[in-house]
Design a protein around this motif. Structure first.
Motif, short mmCIF file in Angstrom:
data_model
loop_
_atom_site.label_atom_id
_atom_site.label_comp_id
_atom_site.label_asym_id
_atom_site.label_seq_id
_atom_site.Cartn_x
_atom_site.Cartn_y
_atom_site.Cartn_z
N LEU A 96 -57.94 -35.75 -51.14
CA LEU A 96 -57.93 -35.45 -52.57
C LEU A 96 -59.04 -34.47 -52.92
O LEU A 96 -60.22 -34.72 -52.63
CB LEU A 96 -58.12 -36.72 -53.39
N MET A 106 -49.00 -30.83 -54.65
CA MET A 106 -49.15 -31.62 -53.43
C MET A 106 -48.52 -30.86 -52.27
O MET A 106 -47.49 -30.20 -52.43
CB MET A 106 -48.45 -32.98 -53.58
N ILE A 143 -53.37 -31.65 -53.37
CA ILE A 143 -53.34 -33.04 -52.88
C ILE A 143 -52.61 -32.98 -51.55
O ILE A 143 -51.47 -32.51 -51.48
CB ILE A 143 -52.60 -33.94 -53.88
N HIS A 180 -49.43 -39.92 -54.58
CA HIS A 180 -49.41 -39.80 -56.04
C HIS A 180 -50.12 -40.99 -56.68
O HIS A 180 -50.93 -40.83 -57.60
CB HIS A 180 -47.97 -39.72 -56.53
N ALA A 183 -53.88 -40.63 -56.10
CA ALA A 183 -54.43 -39.59 -56.97
C ALA A 183 -54.59 -40.12 -58.39
O ALA A 183 -55.61 -39.86 -59.06
CB ALA A 183 -53.52 -38.37 -56.96
N VAL A 188 -57.13 -37.89 -60.32
CA VAL A 188 -56.74 -36.54 -59.90
C VAL A 188 -55.31 -36.34 -60.39
O VAL A 188 -54.39 -37.05 -59.97
CB VAL A 188 -56.82 -36.37 -58.38
N PHE A 190 -51.67 -34.91 -60.82
CA PHE A 190 -50.62 -34.29 -60.00
C PHE A 190 -49.66 -33.56 -60.92
O PHE A 190 -49.15 -34.13 -61.88
CB PHE A 190 -49.92 -35.38 -59.19
#
Length: 404
Positions: A96, A106, A143, A180, A183, A188, A190
């Motif tokens: 990440l 990603m 990612i 996902h 994250a 973080v 996405f």
């Protein structure tokens, strides 16, 4: 298929032989999110963007280090997936970028063939050249998900379904879901865009995942493009090619396919149908997770007529198990669909391990499925199965930056 270990240094941009600096990290497992398939995430290290820039500078590579904009946290993740209709746990790496600002896309990268458990991505330390290369990709603002694939890491009790389409795609897509979820836990964001890339067997895995994502779209995931390289996408054609060669320098590939199909399709006699003795009795014990590819090759023979039964080579085999193998090889060949998102195929012109004709034939078959030809690209690289990797990585990085 497998690419040479001494070329792993180019897996993203560089292989470094300098000492690396340690970064502090939290070893406590992260709790899983509700309603996600993430079972566990354990921090295993971190890299600062400035360290990654230094690595590139020391490597002498022609690369814009300003693209390395983010510090990176590395996690070993365990996630739920399905295998033959049953829920199992699988594993992989998720890297990440450290940011709570920009929403990021990603990318998943799919490794080449491995046979040793100790080569699974989730077992590698943060100082390993492959992990550093994955960190470089994450530092660019992706990612980054790297699956071990079924049969390695957390799922090591299952024999790896080598070149079997469905479990290859499922393991990748379920890792996307877990990445996902992780994250989200780490704040973080996405942005829903997904890129797929991989070399050799990883090229096959990439194309299988692309096909699956378009056949059964996943909510909150938007496939942008895939970048499969040097894969044996037409598995039946690859099998037939090996059998028509007097010699083949990597006989463990053929044994691996037969062993994978033997296990996945529960056909215990398949090995003895294809191979001569003493190899037929020897092969099952060679794939124990401890032997390397070189170890296995040393116990086989490069002489195809000595390795493979004569009636198989002549195409006169009357055992229905061989017909069944042929049917399954065709079933797992990725030539019967029409991609919607762009596919960028790469292959080395001097590749004798997986001949470029396999990619050309797959490309032609996909065009014949009424695919928008503007979405399919075939990029021929100079080099062999090993040496073409460098050109692939260089062009991949450029395209990712353009499309990101």
């Amino acid at each position: 298929m497998r690419f040479a270990k001494n070329n792993l240094r180019w897996l993203l941009f560089f292989f470094l032989t300098v000492a690396v600096l340690s970064c502090s990290h939290n070893d406590d497992p992260a709790p899983p999110s509700e309603e996600s398939n993430l079972v566990e995430a354990t921090a295993t290290g971190a890299w600062a963007a400035e360290q990654l820039k230094l690595f590139v500078q020391l490597s002498g590579r022609d690369f814009n280090t300003e693209l390395l904009a983010y510090d990176v946290d590395i996690y070993r993740v365990v996630y739920e997936t399905t295998y033959q209709g049953n829920e199992i746990n699988a594993s992989g790496l998720v890297l990440l970028p450290k940011t709570t600002g920009n929403a990021l896309p990603m990318i998943s990268f799919h490794r080449g063939t491995i046979v040793k458990q100790s080569d699974a991505p989730s077992t590698l330390t943060k100082e390993h050249e492959q992990v550093i290369s994955y960190a470089g990709r994450a530092s660019m603002g992706f990612i980054t998900a790297v699956p071990d694939m079924i049969g390695f890491g957390e799922s090591k009790d299952v024999f790896h379904p080598y070149y079997v389409e469905e479990p290859a795609a499922t393991a990748v897509i379920d890792l996307h879901r877990a990445a996902h979820a992780l994250a989200r836990e780490k704040n973080v964001e996405f942005d829903k865009r997904v890129f797929l890339a991989g070399y050799s067997q990883g090229g096959y895995i990439t194309l299988a995942a692309h096909k699956a994502l378009e056949a059964n779209p996943v909510e909150d995931f938007e496939l942008v493009a895939s970048f499969p390289a040097a894969g044996g996408y037409d598995v039946l054609a690859m099998h037939d090619h090996i059998l028509t060669e007097d010699t083949y320098p990597h006989p463990y590939y053929l044994a691996y396919v037969v062993m994978g199909y033997r296990s996945f399709y529960d056909e215990d006699d398949l090995v003895s149908v294809v191979f001569n003795e003493p190899y037929a009795s020897r092969i099952p014990g060679l794939f124990d997770g401890n032997n390397s590819a070189e170890d296995i090759n040393a116990q086989l023979t490069t002489d195809t007529q000595t390795l493979v039964r004569e009636d198989v080579l002549l195409g006169t085999n009357t055992d229905p198990l061989y017909d069944y193998l042929q049917e399954k090889l065709e079933e797992n060949s990725l030539t019967d669909w029409a991609p919607k998102a762009p596919v960028f195929f790469y292959h080395g012109s001097a590749d004798v391990t997986v001949p470029i004709g396999n990619t050309q034939g797959t490309y032609d078959e996909l065009i014949s499925q009424d695919t928008n030809a503007a979405n399919l690209h075939l990029i021929t690289l100079d080099g062999t199965h090993s040496s073409a990797l460098e050109g692939y990585i260089e062009d991949l990085v450029k395209k990712l930056e353009q499309m990101k």
